[in-house]
Design an enzyme around this catalytic site. Structure first.
Site, PDB file in Angstrom:
ATOM      1  N   LYS A  82       0.817  -1.213   0.000  1.00 17.28           N
ATOM      2  CA  LYS A  82       0.000   0.000   0.000  1.00 17.28           C
ATOM      3  C   LYS A  82       0.848   1.259   0.000  1.00 17.28           C
ATOM      4  CE  LYS A  82      -0.883  -0.794   4.845  1.00 17.28           C
ATOM      5  NZ  LYS A  82      -0.507   0.085   5.907  1.00 17.28           N
ATOM      6  N   THR A  83       1.964   1.241   0.714  1.00 20.10           N
ATOM      7  CA  THR A  83       2.828   2.408   0.720  1.00 20.10           C
ATOM      8  C   THR A  83       3.346   2.684  -0.689  1.00 20.10           C
ATOM      9  OG1 THR A  83       3.500   1.693   2.909  1.00 20.10           O
ATOM     10  CG2 THR A  83       4.758   3.459   1.913  1.00 20.10           C
ATOM     11  N   ASP A 269      -2.956   7.456   5.016  1.00 20.39           N
ATOM     12  CA  ASP A 269      -2.475   6.085   5.213  1.00 20.39           C
ATOM     13  C   ASP A 269      -2.950   5.600   6.587  1.00 20.39           C
ATOM     14  OD1 ASP A 269      -1.209   3.748   4.739  1.00 20.39           O
ATOM     15  OD2 ASP A 269       0.830   4.528   4.882  1.00 20.39           O
ATOM     16  N   GLU A 270      -3.024   4.308   6.784  1.00 18.17           N
ATOM     17  CA  GLU A 270      -3.422   3.726   8.084  1.00 18.17           C
ATOM     18  C   GLU A 270      -4.739   4.323   8.571  1.00 18.17           C
ATOM     19  OE1 GLU A 270      -1.694   1.283   8.874  1.00 18.17           O
ATOM     20  OE2 GLU A 270       0.469   1.626   8.670  1.00 18.17           O
ATOM     21  N   GLN A 312      -5.762  -4.504  11.001  1.00 17.96           N
ATOM     22  CA  GLN A 312      -4.553  -3.991  11.628  1.00 17.96           C
ATOM     23  C   GLN A 312      -4.843  -2.797  12.530  1.00 17.96           C
ATOM     24  OE1 GLN A 312      -0.800  -3.922   9.358  1.00 17.96           O
ATOM     25  NE2 GLN A 312      -2.008  -4.612   7.622  1.00 17.96           N
ATOM     26  N   ARG A 727       4.536  -9.379   9.959  1.00 14.56           N
ATOM     27  CA  ARG A 727       5.760  -8.614   9.760  1.00 14.56           C
ATOM     28  C   ARG A 727       6.861  -9.470   9.146  1.00 14.56           C
ATOM     29  NH1 ARG A 727       3.645  -4.542   8.963  1.00 14.56           N
ATOM     30  NH2 ARG A 727       1.841  -5.892   9.047  1.00 14.56           N
TER      31      ARG A 727
END
Length: 857
Positions: A82-83, A269-270, A312, A727
Site C-alpha cells: 500500500k505504501t 495512510d493507516e 490492523q 511482519r
DNA sequence: CAACTCTCCCTTTTT
DNA sequence: GGGAGAGTTG
C-alpha cells in the site's frame, strides 16, 4: 534528526560518546564542539512516464494509482504494497496529471513514514515535490494552526504538551480542586479528558452534559480548569492539536473553504487508526456536502484516497475507531473500494498462520491474503522454562540463522507485548555479545535531564508555560523551595496571571524571605538574558548550551560523583548535537528551497495548470475567489517556511514535541543494519523483517491480562498478533515462557490462546511443555524457594564455583557491579594476575583476576 | 530548605 | 525490582 532511543543503543555502538571524556580525564575545554552536518543529496530526476510508474504493479494496484474522480478506499491487506501504491500515486499526480505538489496533503502515521514517503516521491519526480504536505495529522495541524494565528486563541509561540506535561498540569489542577486522588486518579481524569477531546467535546459542553453532583461533573470541572490553564500557558496538548484545528475550520467556513481549495488531493495512510476528531478533519476537508459559509464560494472538494486494513487496527485504546474505515462508503457517497489481497511480503506458511488467527475475530469482513512466494520454512515454536530461557533460545537461534547465512542481524527483529519484556532479551544479548537496538521503551526525550533542558528552552521561548517554568525553577538547586514556589503561585492565582509573570512581581510578595526573593530575581534574570538571545536570533543549540552553563546545570552534573550523572551529561551533549543538526538541517532546507524555485518551477504555468483543475461549483465563478489568499501560490508556502526558520528555537521545540522515538527505527540503508531490532508489537506496525521472533505468547501477557475478559479488547489483541505475524518475510518464530518474573515475583502463565489458533501443521515445535513439565517435576520441587526465585527473578544466577578466568587484551568481560567491559591489558602472573578493564561509562579499572567478580564472555 | 527514607504503584500499547 | 512522589528528619 538523529535521536538515540535508549541508553542501550549507545552502548552497543561504542560505549563512550566521542565528545564525552572518560571520567578520569576531567572535562574538555569545549563540551559541545562544532559538528558538521552533511547536506542531503539533491534529487533531480525528471518525471517518470506512466508506464514506469506502473511497472511491477498488479491490476488493482494500478487502478489505485491511476484513479481519478471521487473518493477511494483502498482496503489493503498486510504486505500488499500500500505504501508503494501511495507513493506511485503521488508521483503520478505530480508527474503525469500535473498536479501542483503544494496542493497535495498526505497523512502518514509516523514522522518517519512521512520522511520516507517524501524521499521516495522526490526520487521519482524531483525536488519540486518538496512542496507537498506529507506529515502526521499532528504535524499538519500544527502547521495549519501556525498559519492561522490570530484567528484563535493560539499565539505565535505556543508550547506543545506531551503526556508527561499534561499529567503534571492535571496534577496541579487536581491538587487545587482538592479532588480525592483515590476516586479521581490523575490518570483516569486524563483518559476521560482525552476521550472528550477525541470526540470533539470541549470543556464547556462536557460541563453542560454532566449531571449535577455526578462523577462526570467532577471530571468536567477538572477538564475546564485544565483547559483554562493550558490556554493561559499558551499550550496545546496532543489532543488539542487536532480538536482545535477542527474547531477552527468549523468556526471559520471561509478558512475551511480556502484549505479545501488548496488541497486538491488528500491521501490518508493507516486510516483504520484514525480517531473521531481526525475523521472529522478529513470530512471537513473532503466531504462533498459540507456547508460553505454564506459569503463563501465553494469549490469541488479535494480527491480523497484512504488506505487501511481494519484487521490492523490496534489503537482503539487511544480513540481509534474501525467505524471510520468500515463506514467509509457511507461517509463519502460514491466512494470506490479497491481491494489489495495479494501479499508480496511473506511466505504462504506465514500468511496461513495469520489468516487462521485473525479468522477467529467475529464481525469482520472476510479477507483472504495469498502469496505466490511458496510455502517457505515452517514456523518454529519453543516453550521455555523462564523468560531468560526464552531469550537464550532467541539469541541462539539468531546466531544459528546468521551462521547459516539465513538472515543477517539487521534483517531480524524480536517483538514483545510490553516494553518491560525487553529487559530479559537485553540481559542475554549483552551476555552473548549479540548487537541489538531497542526501539521505544525508556525514551530519550523522557529522560529527566533531557526534559529539564527542554523545559528550560520552553520557559525561555514561552514564559507563560507554567509547567516548564515550575519544573526548572529549582533545578539545579538554587535555594528556591516549596514555600517560595507556593507564594509565587498564590500571587499568580490571585492576579489571574501566569506563574512566569508573577515571578516578575516578587516585590509584591511581602511574605517572601529576602534570600528566596534574591534567588528568584536571579532566576528571572537568567531567563530574561536568554529571551534576549532568542530575540537577537540566536540558534537553538547556542541558547541551549548557554542556558545549560549559565544555570549551573552542567556544573552540577560535572561535579557529581554519581556515575549516572556522567550518562546524563552524555545525553545532554547528544541533545545539543540534535539541536545543532536541526539548526543546520533547517538552513540546508532553506537553501535547497531556492534551488527548487529556480530549477523546477515555472510559477505562472503551474498556476495556470492548477487553476484549470479547480472546478468551481455550479453558479460560482472563479473570479469571485477572495483575492487575499491564493492557496495555489507556492511563494506563500515558501514564505511560511521562512517564517518557521526565523524562530529557530520555536521550530526546534515543535519538532521535539512531535517526534516519537519510533521515528528512529533503523532503515535498511542505515549503518545500524547489522543490529537486531527489539520493539513492541505496536511499534512494529508498518515494518517488515526476514526473521521475526514473536515472544511472550502467554495468556495474561499476550493477550494482556486486562484484555482477557473484554471481547472487544481481546479482538484488538488478536489484531495485534496478526500484525506481528505478518511482519515476517521468511521465517517466523513463536515462543512462550512457562514462568515469567513480573514485579520481581515469578508468575506461571498458560499458553496464549493465539498460539493454539495457529494450525499445528505449520509449526515445528523445538521444545514443548512436556519437556518442561518433566524438568519441573524432577528439580523444581527440590529447590528452596530462594534459589527458585533467583532462577526466575531478575537477579542473574552466579556460578557457585568460580574459576580464575584467563584473559587477554580484547576479551569482553562481565563484572557484577561495573557491568560489561573490555580488557585493555593484563599484568602479573598466577594469582597476582591483574587486568585493566574499560567499563565504558563506569571507567577504567585495574582488577585482580583472583578476587574480582569477573566473568569472561 | 535539602537530604533521606518509605510507600506505592507499576506494566499495556503512542501521535 | 525500581522509579516517582510523599513524608520525615537534620
Amino acid at each position: 534528526m538523529s535521536v538515540p532511543t535508549s541508553r542501550v543503543d549507545q552502548e552497543m555502538t561504542s560505549a563512550p560518546h566521542p565528545f564525552v571524556p572518560a571520567p578520569s580525564d576531567g572535562l574538555p575545554d569545549d563540551l559541545f564542539p562544532e559538528v558538521t552536518v552533511a547536506r542531503p543529496r539533491a534529487r533531480k530526476s525528471s518525471a517518470p512516464s506512466t508506464d514506469k510508474l506502473l511497472e511491477g504493479l498488479n491490476p488493482p494496484q494500478q487502478e489505485a494509482v491511476l484513479h481519478a474522480g471521487g473518493p477511494v478506499l483502498v482496503v489493503a491487506g498486510a504486505g500488499s504494497g500500500k505504501t508503494r501504491v501511495l507513493t506511485r500515486r503521488i508521483a503520478h499526480l505530480v508527474g503525469e496529471r500535473k498536479v501542483h505538489p503544494g496542493s497535495i496533503l498526505a497523512i502518514t502515521f509516523t514522522n518517519k513514514a512521512a520522511a520516507e514517503m517524501r524521499g521516495r516521491v522526490m526520487d521519482l519526480v524531483g525536488n519540486r515535490a518538496k512542496l507537498m504536505w506529507v506529515s502526521t495529522f499532528h504535524s499538519a495541524c500544527v502547521r495549519i494552526l501556525r498559519s492561522e494565528i490570530g484567528r484563535f486563541h493560539v499565539s505565535r509561540t505556543f508550547s506543545i504538551y506531551d503526556d508527561a506535561d499534561s499529567k503534571r498540569l492535571m496534577q496541579l489542577v487536581a491538587n487545587d480542586l482538592e479532588l480525592d486522588p483515590k476516586r479521581f486518579p490523575v490518570r483516569a481524569i486524563m483518559t476521560w479528558v482525552s476521550n472528550c477531546k477525541n470526540e470533539l467535546v470541549d470543556h464547556e459542553s462536557a460541563r453542560g452534559r454532566a449531571a449535577e453532583g455526578s462523577v462526570e461533573a467532577s471530571y468536567a470541572e477538572a477538564y475546564a480548569e485544565y483547559q483554562r490553564r493550558l490556554i493561559a500557558a499558551n499550550a496545546l496538548d496532543f489532543d488539542d492539536l487536532i480538536m482545535t484545528t477542527v474547531h477552527l475550520l468549523q468556526a471559520f467556513p471561509d478558512l475551511r473553504e480556502q484549505y479545501r481549495r488548496r488541497f486538491r488531493h488528500v491521501l490518508v495512510d493507516e486510516y483504520q487508526d484514525t480517531n473521531h476528531a481526525q475523521y472529522v478533519l478529513v470530512r471537513e476537508l473532503c466531504s462533498a456536502d459540507v456547508e460553505p459559509g454564506p459569503e463563501t464560494i465553494a469549490a469541488e472538494p479535494p480527491e480523497l484516497m484512504v488506505v487501511g486494513d481494519s484487521d490492523q487496527s490496534i489503537y482503539a485504546f487511544r480513540g481509534a475507531t474501525i467505524r471510520n474505515i468500515n463506514d467509509f462508503e457511507l461517509d463519502f457517497p460514491g466512494a470506490r473500494t479497491i481491494m489489495l489481497e495479494q501479499n508480496y511480503r511473506s511466505t504462504q506458511t506465514i500468511l496461513s498462520a495469520a489468516n487462521a488467527v485473525i479468522g477467529q475475530n467475529t464481525g469482520r469482513k472476510p479477507k483472504n491474503l495469498w502469496s505466490d512466494a511458496g510455502d517457505g520454512a515452517m514456523i518454529v515454536g519453543y516453550v521455555a522454562d523462564t523468560e531468560h530461557d526464552e531469550a537464550q533460545f532467541v539469541a541462539g537461534e539468531i546466531d544459528r540463522l546468521s551462521d547459516a547465512d539465513e538472515g543477517r542481524y539487521g534483517d531480524t527483529a524480536v517483538f514483545y507485548r510490553t516494553n518491560a519484556q525487553s529487559r530479559a532479551f537485553e540481559e542475554v544479548f549483552i551476555r552473548v555479545g549479540l548487537p541489538y537496538k531497542v526501539v521505544g521503551g525508556v525514551r530519550f526525550y523522557e529522560r529527566r535531564e533531557v526534559r529539564d533542558a527542554i523545559a528550560y528552552l520552553r520557559a525561555i521561548s514561552n514564559r507563560s508555560d507554567d509547567v516548564s517554568v515550575r519544573r526548572i525553577l529549582n533545578v539545579p538547586k538554587r535555594g528556591i523551595g516549596d514555600r517560595a514556589e507556593a507564594a509565587v503561585a498564590d500571587l499568580a492565582n490571585r492576579e489571574r496571571i501566569s506563574f512566569g509573570e508573577a515571578l516578575r512581581r516578587i516585590d509584591d510578595i511581602p511574605s517572601l524571605a529576602t534570600r528566596s526573593a534574591n534567588q528568584l530575581r536571579g532566576f528571572v534574570d537568567l531567563m530574561d538574558a536568554h529571551e534576549a538571545m532568542v530575540a537577537e536570533g540566536a540558534p537553538a543549540d547556542a541558547i541551549l548550551t548557554s542556558v545549560l552553563e549559565a544555570s549551573g546545570y552542567l556544573a552540577e552534573l560535572q561535579s557529581s560523583s554519581d556515575p549516572q550523572d556522567q550518562t546524563r551529561l552524555e545525553n545532554l551533549v547528544e541533545l545539543v548535537t540534535v539541536a545543532r543538526e536541526f539548526v543546520s538541517g533547517v538552513a540546508v532546507l532553506a537553501a535547497a528551497d531556492d534551488d527548487v524555485v529556480e530549477q523546477a518551477f515555472d510559477p505562472a504555468a503551474e498556476l495556470a495548470a492548477l487553476t484549470a483543475s479547480v472546478e468551481p461549483r455550479a453558479g460560482v465563478r472563479l473570479a469571485e475567489l477572495p483575492p487575499e489568499f491564493d492557496p495555489l501560490d507556492p511563494e506563500q508556502d515558501l514564505a511560511a517556511g521562512a517564517a518557521e526558520v526565523d524562530d529557530s528555537l520555536g521550530a526546534f521545540l515543535e519538532r521535539v514535541a512531535l517526534v516519537a522515538d519510533s521515528d528512529q527505527i533503523p532503515s535498511p540503508d542505515q549503518e545500524s543494519a547489522g543490529v537486531v531490532t527489539l520493539m513492541t508489537l505496536h511499534t512494529a506496525k508498518g515494518l517488515e523483517f526476514d526473521n521475526v521472533f514473536l515472544t511472550g505468547f502467554e495468556d495474561g501477557v499476550f493477550p494482556h491480562m486486562r484484555a482477557l475478559n473484554d471481547p472487544d479488547e481481546l479482538a484488538e489483541e488478536r489484531r495485534l498478533a496478526y500484525v506481528g505475524i505478518t511482519r515476517a518475510r521468511k521465517r517466523l518464530h513463536v515462543s512462550r515462557a512457562i514462568v515469567r518474573a513480573a514485579w520481581g515475583t515469578p508468575q506461571h502463565n498458560p499458553a496464549s490462546r493465539f498460539l493454539t489458533e495457529i494450525p499445528d501443521r505449520l509449526v515445528d515445535w523445538r521444545r514443548t511443555e512436556r519437556a518442561v513439565t518433566s524438568w519441573r517435576n524432577t528439580s523444581a520441587t527440590t529447590r528452596s524457594s530462594q534459589s527458585w526465585r533467583s532462577t526466575v527473578g531478575y537477579a542473574a544466577p552466579k556460578p557457585k564455583v568460580r574459576e580464575i578466568p584467563v584473559l587477554t587484551a580484547g576479551d569482553r568481560v562481565l563484572h557484577s557491579t561495573f557491568g560489561l567491559g573490555s580488557v585493555v591489558a593484563t599484568s602479573g602472573a598466577g594469582d597476582d594476575t591483574k587486568a585493566d578493564v574499560d567499563f565504558g561509562s563506569a571507567g577504567l579499572k585495574r582488577l585482580s583476576l583472583k578476587h574480582a567478580p569477573l566473568e569472561k564472555l
